[in-house]
Design an enzyme around this catalytic site. Structure first.
Site, PDB file in Angstrom:
ATOM      1  N   GLN A 102       0.882  -1.165   0.000  1.00 50.77           N
ATOM      2  CA  GLN A 102       0.000   0.000   0.000  1.00 50.77           C
ATOM      3  C   GLN A 102       0.919   1.214   0.000  1.00 50.77           C
ATOM      4  OE1 GLN A 102      -3.698  -0.662   0.282  1.00 50.77           O
ATOM      5  NE2 GLN A 102      -2.743  -2.561  -0.423  1.00 50.77           N
ATOM      6  N   ALA A 118     -11.888   2.579   4.318  1.00 51.79           N
ATOM      7  CA  ALA A 118     -10.912   1.680   3.696  1.00 51.79           C
ATOM      8  C   ALA A 118     -10.027   2.436   2.703  1.00 51.79           C
ATOM      9  CB  ALA A 118     -11.644   0.538   3.017  1.00 51.79           C
ATOM     10  N   HIS A 119      -9.079   1.740   2.136  1.00 52.84           N
ATOM     11  CA  HIS A 119      -8.097   2.379   1.243  1.00 52.84           C
ATOM     12  C   HIS A 119      -8.740   2.919  -0.038  1.00 52.84           C
ATOM     13  CE1 HIS A 119      -6.890  -1.820  -0.602  1.00 52.84           C
ATOM     14  NE2 HIS A 119      -8.184  -1.673  -0.537  1.00 52.84           N
ATOM     15  N   ASN A 120      -8.187   4.016  -0.478  1.00 50.28           N
ATOM     16  CA  ASN A 120      -8.558   4.649  -1.754  1.00 50.28           C
ATOM     17  C   ASN A 120      -9.931   5.328  -1.728  1.00 50.28           C
ATOM     18  OD1 ASN A 120      -6.249   3.173  -2.623  1.00 50.28           O
ATOM     19  ND2 ASN A 120      -7.561   1.451  -3.145  1.00 50.28           N
TER      20      ASN A 120
END
Lengths: 332, 332, 332
Positions: C206, C247-249
């Protein structure tokens, strides 16, 4: 990103890919199709993003055999595009760390008597490692972490900042625990007194621990309680996202994945290779067999004995439509 | 487990049990039916586990009058088997601690001016106790804990590692707060500006605190916000599991139990002796009367004025069956 | 509360209110209608609380034009009563802090080489600020906080105790992060190997970060993951309650509010001015347009392209009624 430049041929080696186009093309990193320039490689693994292929500036694109015909220009064709992406990112970011790595044992860390350390252990400032804890080779302990008495942590495992691990818990090798996770707090076990007086909750001592296998990932602020009489067990290769609750005496089988905000109640056993969706709830004292998928936001109330996909999440709809549906439901 | 050996007669004394079988049998610990050897006592309180009775190696079994006939061999018959289990475990593990107890005040703890300490207070390394905090006799503060200004903590209360308690909050006697819990953070109170300009959220100062009674258990990574104008109140004997959210101005009545991942929105009042299931959600600004059970994964939207059991959680089912059900629901 | 006394006229100045009654009335604080004495001002903004108006001891009442006729005695009439309450509380509690403010940089804080500090930065005991982090003017860092390498924090931002911020994340000006929040942990991105051997999860590095705008509030124990290839983005003026998972993004648009226990899955984009209810779940890889309200406990599975209110939460009902409903649903 990285200052490293790699040829498309070198990247193909990382991920057992087949090149269509220039083997010598120099790539300096990975970017999404929408942002990439000619020195970047991008991922195309979902038709949904086809429109971005036409306009992308990416020098090359990682894709699968079935989608390859859609990709113009240089391409790297692989059986598993996401895995290839992981391998290529690892190549570019050989030493990647999202929290600072202590380079050594901070003189502001506190190690109690009896602690045993492997080779090249790193421990951050203000970490506390209690009596008789054992940290394997190259274990990394972040700042502010608290490790209880007699905890065992296997080689190469990384514990991020501000994690708490209670006494006697064991983690395997190559695990990763994100910040704020709590491993081994007392399970929620209380006996209720009855009789003439007002009832009281009496805590049932939680005398077992938590056993975590190798290659386990535990997300930020996730909680895994210690067992009451038998250990809570997280098997090898399990991955757990953020803010997940795993209650006492639970067993999670090998390679199962649990998404964010899920909750597993006490004494439940989940098999191998399961996928538990985000916010899913699983009742206590039941068994889920291997290869079960539970969709996000679903609630499992009974044991599941057949592999397959299970769901019970109603999708949100415009409020008027929803009110009509609820009214109809109530009328019957 | 413990090195202690106790006779069945001694164990019967702990829990007011009646022995059928050998009073002199020596027992050295507790184990589940499936794992026990002849020196262990096991619990049998649910017919679901009858098959394990036939093969158990346990030297004796704790059970209830109604199940006692099913148990072969030595038995300890008690009105409340789970309570007996708690008492027997307490006998074997008189000094049980799942995090290391500081034996004294660590010289790596930081105590600000004006802190008042009772007798035999223990404070772990890197804990911070701010100005004018008051810690009662035998309070135990884990490593990495942060205690705000003027916090009061009653005697015998145990605060595990990495807990945060904000200014001015009060906890009673014999409480237990698990790691990562946050008590007294600002409630989520914002006023929205309107008019010609783009709207802004303006934080409403949260000027009240959190008052926690005696014998309260608070689970790992649970959050209890401070009140806006009036205190958030957790009454005596309340038990709260992990990852529970309790918003500002909430009141929880005596002896209520709240399971993991539940959420109670702002200004709601919950009565005494309630049981709130895991992942249950309770809307803000409502009242739940005494003796209400809310099942796991259910959502309470209106005040409840009659004791009883309430639910609204659809159980997961195989995906095809679920898709048909949703299609039917949408057609009406 | 505060020792300050202000006239009703002064309070009206704070919030652009119109007085009916005594301009010279002295007020020393704010209280709920049920608790107020003659030196307190109370809020009346919901007819539900009309009965308390009759018996309140409050010296004056803040209310809206539409409700003003119901209020006897001194009143302060404002367009936005909750905003007026915020302004008045700010007047009484000019220096309000729910955690102790460090008055300076604690000599027990650890600052790594290369850290840059603005004017009047405060850093609490046992906080760790890693290499090359940049803290703007009047930033306040609580005890036990861990700030990663090269983190940037804008002026006036307040980070409460025991927060963790991973490497390279950026926060804007005037933000507030409550205790236990974790910003920038690795997103939950894993590729699954296939083939003849047992499958493995391979972590996808990540490599992006988290970018947080100005005037953002982040609640206790909330988690915001770093991006995989592109940053996770929280825009200006966003407010996020406790125990929320982002969460990511993910991208959250300006001025959106997210209530407690909500979860936003990876790569989803939420527009501006949205209101996401408590415990709401939003699936990954979808888009929610501006001005959408998602009710508490609802699950959004598809992109939403029209502003409006969306719901899918069944309200709890007595268990018999619920069992009948479920049976009917299953019969179809």
């Amino acid at each position: 990103m990285s200052a490293l430049k790699l040829t498309l041929a070198q990247l193909a080696d990382c991920c057992e890919g087949r090149i269509v186009g220039s083997h010598e093309l120099l790539i300096d990193g990975v970017a999404n199709l929408g942002n990439a320039d000619e020195r970047k490689i991008s991922l195309f693994s979902d038709k949904k993003y086809s429109s971005e292929l036409a306009t992308t500036g990416a020098g090359a694109v990682i894709t699968s055999p079935s989608l390859a015909d859609l990709v113009p220009g240089n391409k790297l064709i692989v059986a598993n595009p996401l895995l290839a992406l992981a391998r290529i990112l690892q190549a570019f970011h050989a030493k990647l760390s999202s929290l600072p790595d202590a380079e050594e044992i901070s003189d502001r860390a506190f190690l109690a008597p009896g602690v045993k350390l492997g080779e090249k252990v790193r421990i951050g400032a203000n970490a506390v490692v209690s009596r008789n804890a054992v940290l394997g080779d190259q274990v990394s302990i972040g700042p502010g972490v608290v490790i209880g008495d007699a905890v065992h942590i296997g080689a190469f495992t990384r514990i991020d900042a501000n994690v708490t691990i209670y006494n006697d818990c064991r983690l395997g090798r190559r695990c990763h625990v994100s910040s704020g996770a709590v491993i081994g707090a007392d399970g929620f076990g209380f006996a209720e007194t009855s009789g003439k007086q007002r009832p009281e909750w009496v805590a049932v001592p939680q005398v077992a621990g938590v056993i975590i296998g190798d290659d386990v990932h535990i997300g930020a602020n996730t909680t895994i309680d210690r067992g009451s009489l038998e250990d809570t067990i997280i098997s090898d290769g399990v991955i757990i996202d953020n803010l997940v609750q795993i209650a006492h005496n639970v067993t999670i089988g090998r390679h199962t994945a649990i998404a964010g905000c899920a909750g597993i109640a006490g004494s439940t056993r989940i098999g191998e290779n399961c996928k538990i969706g985000g916010r899913a709830s699983i009742l206590g004292h039941i068994e889920i067999c291997d290869d079960v998928v539970v969709f996000a936001d679903s609630y499992v109330t009974k044991s599941i004995t057949s592999p397959g996909i299970y769901s019970a999440a109603l999708p949100a709809m415009p409020i008027k439509q929803w009110h009509k549906l609820v009214a109809r439901l109530r009328r019957g």
